[in-house]
Enzyme design. Structure first.
Site, short mmCIF file in Angstrom:
data_model
loop_
_atom_site.label_atom_id
_atom_site.label_comp_id
_atom_site.label_asym_id
_atom_site.label_seq_id
_atom_site.Cartn_x
_atom_site.Cartn_y
_atom_site.Cartn_z
N HIS A 136 0.83 -1.22 0.00
CA HIS A 136 0.00 0.00 0.00
C HIS A 136 0.86 1.26 0.00
CE1 HIS A 136 -3.36 -2.58 2.05
NE2 HIS A 136 -3.11 -2.95 0.80
N HIS A 167 -1.26 -11.20 -4.90
CA HIS A 167 0.15 -10.85 -4.75
C HIS A 167 1.08 -11.89 -5.38
CE1 HIS A 167 -1.02 -7.58 -2.14
NE2 HIS A 167 -1.67 -8.41 -1.34
#
Length: 297
Positions: free
Chosen positions: A83, A267
């Site tokens: 993030h 991911h």
């Protein structure tokens, strides 16, 4: 997309703190300016008996379960970096040292918006070195069953993503947009991570998600969203997946000129695409815009 010609670092330090979503540990962070061409380097200030510097790179990613983890040769790791990485690449931060006194980045509210605000307060300082872009010149793809991620040539950075869940709270969602700083700020930055209640309960039973709560994630039970405030956007889920992918791609160390498309990816698939790109040097090249501008004058 208005591409930037020169590299940037921070004008001043960005200081913040918070809990890690998986460890539950309270961690203090200072993001500081760094010299041109040094990239993003995480430094574990709580580690003093071995090399505590963890430079970001595609090869440094060692785990991708529920987040992106990087590790150095000494076994020092930093988790849940995606993030912050997304905020830095989309705000044009090329070089920074991220000092933290724990093993996991704070989750904040589960999105990139707090990091955008923190970096805005610190300010951005241009540097003399030209920015290097990774220009995609041939398609690269990674497929794992029904999961897929691709990079294809484009004059802009484009992001497309598609997800599908049985839960009526999510269903099938897709976005497709040209992604620049303005689009990131207005369309993706505040979109939060999400999870199902039964998964959270299982993760806690194996020592993960200790810091997870409805303060930092959208929690779903069956077909219901449990967060009292509801969603920030009707398709917040797929937008957060796109945000994750932007952060995962920035482990390459440079912004991308090309189109990313993810289908049911996470991911792990994102990092496999990164590794496929690094293993195929004919598929991309570094490109700077400073030389092109000089030639055009």
């Amino acid at each position: 997309m208005r591409a930037q010609e020169f590299q940037n670092t921070l004008q001043g330090p960005a200081i913040f703190a918070g809990v890690g979503v998986h460890t539950g540990a309270y961690t203090r962070v200072a993001v500081r300016a760094a010299p041109a061409d040094s990239g993003i380097v995480f430094v574990r200030t709580d580690v003093t008996d071995r090399d505590n510097r963890v430079p970001v790179s595609g090869e440094a990613v060692t785990k991708t379960q529920l987040g992106t983890v990087i590790e150095n040769a000494a076994g020092v790791s930093v988790s849940t970096i995606e993030h912050l990485m997304a905020a830095m690449v989309m705000l044009g931060i090329d070089n920074a040292v991220v000092e933290l006194d724990g093993p996991e980045m704070p989750i904040m509210d589960g999105s990139s918006a707090p990091f955008v605000q923190i970096l805005d307060r610190a300010g951005r300082r241009p540097q003399d070195a030209p920015r290097r872009y990774i220009e995609i010149i041939e398609p690269i793809e990674f497929i794992d069953g029904d999961k897929r991620a691709t990079l294809t040539p484009s004059d802009h950075f484009e992001v497309a993503f598609e997800i599908a869940f049985d839960s009526a709270a999510i269903g099938r969602q897709r976005i497709d947009m040209v992604m620049d700083e303005r689009a990131f700020r207005t369309e993706l930055a505040n979109c939060r991570t999400f999870g199902f209640l039964h998964e959270v309960e299982y993760l806690r039973s194996i020592g993960l998600a200790r810091g997870g709560s409805m303060e930092n994630a959208v929690v779903i039970e069956g077909d219901r969203i449990l967060n009292p405030e509801g969603l920030r956007r009707p398709d917040e889920f797929v937008r957060h997946k796109a945000l994750d992918a932007i952060g995962d791609l920035y482990v390459l160390g440079a912004p991308i000129l090309g189109r990313f498309e993810g289908v049911l990816a996470g991911h792990g698939v994102n990092n496999q695409l990164v590794r496929a790109l690094l293993a195929s040097p004919k598929s991309w090249r570094y490109r700077t815009l400073v030389t092109e501008l000089a030639q055009a004058v």
